[in-house]
Motif scaffolding. Structure first.
Motif, PDB file in Angstrom:
ATOM      1  N   TRP A  17       0.850  -1.183   0.000  1.00 45.33           N
ATOM      2  CA  TRP A  17       0.000   0.000   0.000  1.00 45.33           C
ATOM      3  C   TRP A  17       0.887   1.235   0.000  1.00 45.33           C
ATOM      4  CZ3 TRP A  17       0.568   2.971   4.397  1.00 45.33           C
ATOM      5  CH2 TRP A  17       1.130   2.333   5.503  1.00 45.33           C
ATOM      6  N   PHE A  18       0.327   2.312  -0.441  1.00 43.35           N
ATOM      7  CA  PHE A  18       1.094   3.536  -0.598  1.00 43.35           C
ATOM      8  C   PHE A  18       0.492   4.637   0.268  1.00 43.35           C
ATOM      9  CE2 PHE A  18       1.317   0.953  -4.376  1.00 43.35           C
ATOM     10  CZ  PHE A  18       2.677   0.794  -4.498  1.00 43.35           C
ATOM     11  N   PRO A  19       1.297   5.201   1.171  1.00 45.24           N
ATOM     12  CA  PRO A  19       0.804   6.218   2.099  1.00 45.24           C
ATOM     13  C   PRO A  19       0.246   7.451   1.378  1.00 45.24           C
ATOM     14  CG  PRO A  19       3.048   5.551   2.660  1.00 45.24           C
ATOM     15  CD  PRO A  19       2.710   4.917   1.349  1.00 45.24           C
ATOM     16  N   ASN A  20      -0.621   8.136   2.085  1.00 49.37           N
ATOM     17  CA  ASN A  20      -1.183   9.419   1.635  1.00 49.37           C
ATOM     18  C   ASN A  20      -1.975   9.317   0.337  1.00 49.37           C
ATOM     19  OD1 ASN A  20       0.099  10.690   3.875  1.00 49.37           O
ATOM     20  ND2 ASN A  20       2.013  10.671   2.699  1.00 49.37           N
ATOM     21  N   ARG A  21      -2.646   8.204   0.149  1.00 54.02           N
ATOM     22  CA  ARG A  21      -3.489   8.043  -1.043  1.00 54.02           C
ATOM     23  C   ARG A  21      -4.934   7.737  -0.648  1.00 54.02           C
ATOM     24  NH1 ARG A  21       0.219   5.725  -5.485  1.00 54.02           N
ATOM     25  NH2 ARG A  21       1.934   7.175  -5.259  1.00 54.02           N
ATOM     26  N   GLY A  22      -5.327   8.222   0.506  1.00 53.60           N
ATOM     27  CA  GLY A  22      -6.677   7.967   0.996  1.00 53.60           C
ATOM     28  C   GLY A  22      -7.734   8.721   0.213  1.00 53.60           C
ATOM     29  N   ALA A  23      -8.950   8.263   0.348  1.00 54.30           N
ATOM     30  CA  ALA A  23     -10.097   8.889  -0.308  1.00 54.30           C
ATOM     31  C   ALA A  23     -10.589  10.066   0.532  1.00 54.30           C
ATOM     32  CB  ALA A  23     -11.213   7.869  -0.486  1.00 54.30           C
ATOM     33  N   TRP A  46     -10.511   2.482   6.352  1.00 52.07           N
ATOM     34  CA  TRP A  46      -9.458   2.080   5.417  1.00 52.07           C
ATOM     35  C   TRP A  46      -9.351   3.081   4.269  1.00 52.07           C
ATOM     36  CZ3 TRP A  46      -5.400  -0.753   4.118  1.00 52.07           C
ATOM     37  CH2 TRP A  46      -5.121  -0.919   2.774  1.00 52.07           C
ATOM     38  N   LEU A  47     -10.477   3.441   3.669  1.00 52.83           N
ATOM     39  CA  LEU A  47     -10.476   4.359   2.532  1.00 52.83           C
ATOM     40  C   LEU A  47      -9.833   5.693   2.886  1.00 52.83           C
ATOM     41  CD1 LEU A  47     -14.064   3.730   1.116  1.00 52.83           C
ATOM     42  CD2 LEU A  47     -11.886   3.071   0.033  1.00 52.83           C
ATOM     43  N   VAL A  48     -10.185   6.239   4.029  1.00 51.53           N
ATOM     44  CA  VAL A  48      -9.672   7.549   4.441  1.00 51.53           C
ATOM     45  C   VAL A  48      -8.192   7.482   4.810  1.00 51.53           C
ATOM     46  CG1 VAL A  48      -9.847   9.341   6.229  1.00 51.53           C
ATOM     47  CG2 VAL A  48     -11.919   8.436   5.146  1.00 51.53           C
ATOM     48  N   HIS A  49      -7.788   6.452   5.555  1.00 52.35           N
ATOM     49  CA  HIS A  49      -6.418   6.387   6.073  1.00 52.35           C
ATOM     50  C   HIS A  49      -5.412   5.714   5.140  1.00 52.35           C
ATOM     51  CE1 HIS A  49      -8.759   7.209   9.701  1.00 52.35           C
ATOM     52  NE2 HIS A  49      -7.687   7.908  10.038  1.00 52.35           N
ATOM     53  N   VAL A  64     -11.697   6.264  -6.048  1.00 54.93           N
ATOM     54  CA  VAL A  64     -10.810   7.250  -6.662  1.00 54.93           C
ATOM     55  C   VAL A  64     -11.548   8.572  -6.813  1.00 54.93           C
ATOM     56  CG1 VAL A  64      -9.492   5.443  -7.859  1.00 54.93           C
ATOM     57  CG2 VAL A  64     -11.367   6.579  -9.051  1.00 54.93           C
ATOM     58  N   SER A  65     -10.808   9.604  -7.176  1.00 52.81           N
ATOM     59  CA  SER A  65     -11.425  10.918  -7.347  1.00 52.81           C
ATOM     60  C   SER A  65     -12.479  10.849  -8.457  1.00 52.81           C
ATOM     61  CB  SER A  65     -10.359  11.959  -7.673  1.00 52.81           C
ATOM     62  OG  SER A  65      -9.740  11.646  -8.901  1.00 52.81           O
ATOM     63  N   PRO A  66     -13.538  11.627  -8.337  1.00 54.79           N
ATOM     64  CA  PRO A  66     -14.625  11.559  -9.318  1.00 54.79           C
ATOM     65  C   PRO A  66     -14.177  11.755 -10.765  1.00 54.79           C
ATOM     66  CG  PRO A  66     -15.318  12.816  -7.412  1.00 54.79           C
ATOM     67  CD  PRO A  66     -13.851  12.532  -7.228  1.00 54.79           C
ATOM     68  N   GLU A  67     -13.159  12.563 -10.990  1.00 54.66           N
ATOM     69  CA  GLU A  67     -12.715  12.788 -12.370  1.00 54.66           C
ATOM     70  C   GLU A  67     -12.023  11.570 -12.984  1.00 54.66           C
ATOM     71  OE1 GLU A  67      -9.626  14.841  -9.698  1.00 54.66           O
ATOM     72  OE2 GLU A  67     -11.806  14.785  -9.807  1.00 54.66           O
ATOM     73  N   HIS A  68     -11.615  10.605 -12.155  1.00 52.26           N
ATOM     74  CA  HIS A  68     -10.978   9.390 -12.660  1.00 52.26           C
ATOM     75  C   HIS A  68     -11.873   8.152 -12.563  1.00 52.26           C
ATOM     76  CE1 HIS A  68      -7.437  11.953 -11.605  1.00 52.26           C
ATOM     77  NE2 HIS A  68      -7.192  11.649 -12.857  1.00 52.26           N
TER      78      HIS A  68
END
Length: 158
Positions: A17-23, A46-49, A64-68
């Motif tokens: 997993w990759f840090p700082n990629r939360g929703a 999990w999604l947020v953290h 993922v972000s809405p644009e993606h």
């Protein structure tokens, strides 16, 4: 509340997993609105953290972000939209929300027909070779802990 899981995530090399990629909360709220129900608390945590993970050639689905979202093959809602577009799928799996499809003969999904008092959906394992579906975990947190234990070569005593 999720300290044990956080410690396992720090200690494991099985789950990538990759840090700082939360929703973002707004992304989660948008997905919940379209789905028509709240996502389980441990999955929201999990999604947020964390928001992302890879294991056995597959991704644990995220938001993922809405644009993606229109092409994000790791996005929970994108995969759900694809599944819902298939009539046979809807008739056979009306309460299935896919969560993890590893590079193997199984997949894992939330059973949205059954929610416990904490708001958690059970995670089901679908054995594609034998067409069997069994309960794998009662919560998303338990699901992650079990995956880590099974792919780390032993249980953790934290």
């Amino acid at each position: 509340m999720y300290e044990r899981l956080a410690e396992k995530l720090k200690a494991t090399s099985a789950l990538k997993w990759f840090p700082n990629r939360g929703a973002e909360e707004s992304w989660i709220a948008e997905v919940e609105e379209e789905l028509g129900f709240s996502l389980p608390p441990s999955y929201r945590w999990w999604l947020v953290h964390y928001g992302n993970a890879r294991l056995n050639g597959g991704n644990i689905l995220t938001i993922v972000s809405p644009e993606h979202r229109g092409y994000g093959d790791t996005d929970l809602l994108y995969i759900h939209r694809l599944n819902k577009a298939e009539e046979w799928w809807v008739s056979q799996f009306p309460h299935r929300l896919d969560l993890f499809v590893p590079d193997s003969d199984e997949l894992y999904f939330f059973d949205t027909s059954s929610r416990d008092e904490q708001g958690e959906f059970p995670i089901m394992c679908y054995d594609l070779m034998n067409e069997l579906i069994d309960t794998y975990a009662s919560t998303f947190a338990e699901f992650l802990e079990r995956l880590i234990d099974e792919h780390s070569g032993g249980n953790f005593d934290l």
